[in-house]
Design a protein around this motif. Structure first.
Motif, mmCIF file in Angstrom:
data_model
loop_
_atom_site.group_PDB
_atom_site.id
_atom_site.type_symbol
_atom_site.label_atom_id
_atom_site.label_comp_id
_atom_site.label_asym_id
_atom_site.label_seq_id
_atom_site.Cartn_x
_atom_site.Cartn_y
_atom_site.Cartn_z
ATOM 1 N N ASP A 124 74.689 66.810 42.605
ATOM 2 C CA ASP A 124 75.935 66.653 41.862
ATOM 3 C C ASP A 124 76.527 67.998 41.447
ATOM 4 O O ASP A 124 77.022 68.171 40.329
ATOM 5 C CB ASP A 124 75.726 65.770 40.627
ATOM 6 N N GLY A 125 76.441 68.978 42.354
ATOM 7 C CA GLY A 125 77.059 70.267 42.109
ATOM 8 C C GLY A 125 76.229 71.248 41.309
ATOM 9 O O GLY A 125 76.674 72.371 41.055
ATOM 10 N N SER A 126 75.010 70.879 40.926
ATOM 11 C CA SER A 126 74.121 71.774 40.188
ATOM 12 C C SER A 126 72.823 71.974 40.964
ATOM 13 O O SER A 126 72.388 71.082 41.701
ATOM 14 C CB SER A 126 73.801 71.201 38.795
ATOM 15 N N ASN A 127 72.205 73.133 40.800
ATOM 16 C CA ASN A 127 70.971 73.462 41.505
ATOM 17 C C ASN A 127 69.740 73.095 40.677
ATOM 18 O O ASN A 127 69.674 73.430 39.484
ATOM 19 C CB ASN A 127 70.928 74.958 41.824
ATOM 20 N N TYR A 128 68.805 72.427 41.330
ATOM 21 C CA TYR A 128 67.551 72.037 40.673
ATOM 22 C C TYR A 128 66.380 72.382 41.578
ATOM 23 O O TYR A 128 66.505 72.367 42.806
ATOM 24 C CB TYR A 128 67.536 70.537 40.366
ATOM 25 N N ILE A 129 65.241 72.683 40.959
ATOM 26 C CA ILE A 129 64.032 72.971 41.722
ATOM 27 C C ILE A 129 63.308 71.657 42.019
ATOM 28 O O ILE A 129 63.121 70.827 41.127
ATOM 29 C CB ILE A 129 63.094 73.909 40.940
#
Length: 249
Positions: free
Chosen positions: A166-171
């Motif tokens: 959703d447009g955000s970076n996650y590990i």
């Protein structure tokens, strides 16, 4: 820093790609970040892990993180070894928060972490079911067990990546390898052979005289317990925070 959770819960855990991302939270004070540009980021992560140790031991209810010490595992854990079948459940593990880190290698670009966690002493209580042969003796029973292990060393390798959600970076971590070794230990299996005390005492004595051999049969269970606990803990700790929050420039 939040990625230090990887090393503390060994001890240790992955994020599932389909995890639901809850409302983004500001980083709490107890999560010390390490900047990507830090030339000694491995040492920074280790220091952050030690800072977080007490918090993890008690659990972090605001993030849904269960206590690390004691660690409670209610899932049935089966293991089929060389001529022996063991199942354990209702495990209560203590001593997990009293850890040290022997080394840590961190590759932030690849999200790859390799480290060794050491525990001076771990105590495990639970229920068991066992059937087979060990040290040339038949063994059969089910009941409670009491296990002490000393000089515990866990070699852990974690591999993940950064994904756009959703447009955000996650590990997200997609691979874990955990290998446990011990120096010595002692176990008491209660209610062997339907509660025959004489046979039970003889077999417990034989097992403890050859403890490392017996531990090799238990090792897959203990490794699985630690891996699953780490996965669940990291998922709950990191689902609220973006990659940029955890690893700022």
């Amino acid at each position: 820093m939040a990625i230090s959770i990887l090393v503390t819960t060994a001890v240790t855990i992955f994020l599932r790609p389909d995890s639901v991302i809850s409302e983004l939270k500001p980083l709490p004070d107890y999560l010390h970040v390490c900047r990507r540009s830090n030339p000694d980021i491995a040492n920074c992560i280790m220091e952050s892990a030690y800072f977080l140790r007490t918090k993890l031991a008690a659990g972090i209810p605001e993030l849904g993180v269960a206590p690390m010490d004691p660690m409670v595992i209610n899932t049935l854990m089966p293991s089929n070894g060389h001529g022996i079948k063991i199942e354990t459940t209702n495990l209560l593990v203590t001593g997990t928060s009293n850890f040290t880190l022997s080394y840590l290698k961190a590759n932030i670009d690849r999200q790859k972490y390799e480290f060794q966690v050491r525990f001076p002493h771990m105590h495990v209580l639970g229920n068991y079911s066992i059937d087979g042969r060990i040290v040339r003796m038949a063994i059969k029973g089910h009941g409670d067990f009491d296990l002490d292990i000393y000089g515990v060393k866990c070699n852990v390798s974690l591999l993940g990546n950064v994904v756009d959600i959703d447009g955000s970076n996650y590990i997200r971590f997609n691979n874990i390898s955990l290998r446990i070794m011990v120096d010595k230990g002692k176990i008491e299996l209660r209610n062997l052979f339907g509660g025959d005390k004489n046979l039970g005492d003889v077999l417990n004595s034989a097992i403890n005289s050859n403890f490392i051999m017996f531990f090799m049969e238990l090792r897959p269970i203990i490794q699985k317990v630690l891996e699953e606990f780490v996965l669940d803990t990291v998922e709950k700790l990191t689902r609220h925070f973006t990659y940029e929050q955890l690893f700022p420039d």
